[in-house]
Write an enzyme that holds these catalytic residues in place. Structure first.
Site, short mmCIF file in Angstrom:
data_model
loop_
_atom_site.label_atom_id
_atom_site.label_comp_id
_atom_site.label_asym_id
_atom_site.label_seq_id
_atom_site.Cartn_x
_atom_site.Cartn_y
_atom_site.Cartn_z
N CYS A 57 8.86 -22.90 -8.91
CA CYS A 57 8.08 -22.20 -7.90
C CYS A 57 8.84 -22.21 -6.56
CB CYS A 57 6.70 -22.86 -7.74
SG CYS A 57 5.70 -21.98 -6.53
N ASN A 60 13.88 -15.90 -19.50
CA ASN A 60 12.84 -15.21 -18.71
C ASN A 60 13.47 -14.48 -17.52
OD1 ASN A 60 10.85 -16.23 -16.05
ND2 ASN A 60 10.07 -14.75 -17.52
C1 LIG Z 1 2.67 -13.64 -8.55
C2 LIG Z 1 3.51 -14.55 -9.40
C3 LIG Z 1 3.03 -15.81 -9.73
C4 LIG Z 1 3.81 -16.69 -10.49
N1 LIG Z 1 3.31 -17.91 -10.83
C5 LIG Z 1 4.06 -18.79 -11.57
C6 LIG Z 1 3.55 -20.06 -11.96
O1 LIG Z 1 2.39 -20.41 -11.70
N2 LIG Z 1 4.38 -20.88 -12.66
C7 LIG Z 1 5.65 -20.52 -13.01
O2 LIG Z 1 6.36 -21.30 -13.66
N3 LIG Z 1 6.14 -19.31 -12.69
C8 LIG Z 1 5.38 -18.44 -11.99
N4 LIG Z 1 5.86 -17.18 -11.70
C9 LIG Z 1 7.17 -16.79 -12.23
C10 LIG Z 1 7.01 -16.09 -13.58
O3 LIG Z 1 6.54 -16.98 -14.58
C11 LIG Z 1 8.39 -15.55 -14.06
O4 LIG Z 1 9.29 -16.63 -14.12
C12 LIG Z 1 8.95 -14.49 -13.14
O5 LIG Z 1 7.96 -13.57 -12.73
C13 LIG Z 1 10.10 -13.74 -13.80
O6 LIG Z 1 9.71 -13.20 -15.03
P1 LIG Z 1 9.24 -11.65 -15.19
O7 LIG Z 1 10.38 -10.80 -14.69
O8 LIG Z 1 8.98 -11.48 -16.66
O9 LIG Z 1 8.03 -11.49 -14.35
C14 LIG Z 1 5.10 -16.29 -10.95
C15 LIG Z 1 5.55 -15.02 -10.64
C16 LIG Z 1 4.79 -14.14 -9.89
C17 LIG Z 1 5.30 -12.77 -9.58
#
Ligand SMILES: Cc1cc2nc3c(=O)[nH]c(=O)nc-3n(C[C@H](O)[C@H](O)[C@H](O)COP(=O)(O)O)c2cc1C
Length: 350
Positions: free
Chosen positions: A102, A202
């Protein structure tokens, strides 16, 4: 398929934790569409858990239909982390996951999330304490490093493996990248090459061919998807079909309408109104992306003053006679809305 010790992740496609979005209702809804082998809760504050705050504990709620389910905790105090992990085990979760990615200031300032990528001695203490506190599988979710000059995902992997962590998910950006640019899958590949434990890749998987490409380019055991699923809850199912060699069936507006309305009704029924309206606006906003007339629908959703009004707006929009009018409109380009993520909207509960 892969295993995290005795937990079978089948199919190897994972719903990422997304604070404020991937609560039990959304996870159940995505799981119900098929293709999803693991769901992870949004991050939960160990400060709030150990102080028994109701609004924090609420975030750990899950149903059997979600299994296998992983609950993600964050914090920086080894004892609180260990106590919270033990609570997660007691609740019956299949896996406990530690958030090391985070980037939000509030979390980082308190020493948690991606800040721990800069403090490996403290991280080691946390691993030791948490490992000793639980018997269920322990996993972590990391970014590639703090910034581009300190990419240390392989060091974190090694430390984690030595301390009994049993799988690792990696988002291919540094903390300082926040959500800008493209995720660097080459670091994900390097982590996988060096790993003895399962690795979940990811970052920026928005289509079935992205998922296929991530498996091919990085060799990961599983692919984890976040933002793509918020606007297209069928994404994981579509990835599964594509990887099986089956035709990816496009989702019709009617199916989307049924999903959105059922989901929003459930949020309204099960979540207290002041929280529900915010959630419904956020989710309504995402789910209206990429559909003809979506921008106007979002405006009306955001203007709604109550859950009832919001539902009326959505139901009205999706009424068959109204949809017929939009049939010729081009779908929106959902990429144009990515800037919304530049401010990561973690909800904190401590
Ligand atoms: C609004 C938002 C909230 C997120 N909350 C978390 C979270 O609570 N824990 C976490 O490990 N990653 C969190 N992430 C990161 C996502 O799990 C992920 O790693 C990131 O969005 C990249 O993957 P994607 O391109 O598939 O979205 C968050 C991302 C966004 C945009």
């Amino acid at each position: 398929m892969f295993r995290i010790r005795d937990v079978q992740i089948d199919p190897p496609l994972i719903l990422a934790p997304v604070a404020g979005h991937t609560d039990t209702l959304f996870r159940q809804a995505v799981k119900g569409l098929g293709g999803c082998g693991l769901v992870v809760s949004e991050l939960v504050s160990t400060e709030g858990m150990t102080r028994q705050l109701e609004r924090t504990l609420h975030l750990t709620r899950f149903e059997d239909s979600e299994r296998p389910v992983s609950i993600q905790i964050f914090g920086s105090d080894p004892e609180r982390m260990a106590a919270s992990a033990a609570m997660v085990e007691q609740m019956g979760a299949d896996i406990v996951d530690i958030n090391l990615g985070c980037p939000v200031k509030k979390v980082v300032k308190q020493g948690g999330g991606s800040n721990l990528l800069k403090d490996l001695p403290l991280l080691e203490c946390i691993f030791k304490a948490v490992r000793a506190a639980v018997t269920i599988p322990l996993t972590i979710k990391i970014r590639t490093g703090w910034d581009r000059n300190s990419i240390n995902a392989v060091d974190v992997l090694k430390l984690a493996e030595d301390r009994g962590v049993e799988a690792l998910a990696i988002h291919g950006r540094t903390r300082c990248d926040m959500f800008s640019g493209r995720a660097d899958w080459s670091v994900i590949a390097r982590v996988k090459e060096n790993a003895g434990i399962p690795i979940m890749g990811n970052g920026d998987v928005l289509t079935p061919s992205d998922a296929e490409q991530m498996f091919r380019e990085t060799g990961v055991d599983g692919v984890m998807m976040g933002r793509g699923v918020l606007s297209n809850p069928w994404l994981i199912r579509q990835c599964y079909d594509h990887l099986q060699g089956a035709r990816v069936v496009p989702v019709t507006l009617e199916e989307k309408a049924a999903f959105v309305i059922t989901f929003l009704r459930r949020v309204q029924a099960e979540i207290p109104a002041p929280v529900a309206i915010g959630k419904m606006k956020k989710m309504g906003g995402y789910l209206s992306k990429g559909i003809p007339g979506g921008a106007q629908l979002r405006e009306r959703i955001h203007a709604a003053r109550s859950c009832d009004e919001l539902l009326c707006v959505v139901e009205e929009f999706f009424r068959p006679e109204n949809l017929a009018g939009c049939a010729g409109d081009p779908p929106e380009d959902s990429d144009s809305e990515q800037e919304e993520f530049s401010e990561f909207s973690c909800r904190h509960s401590s």
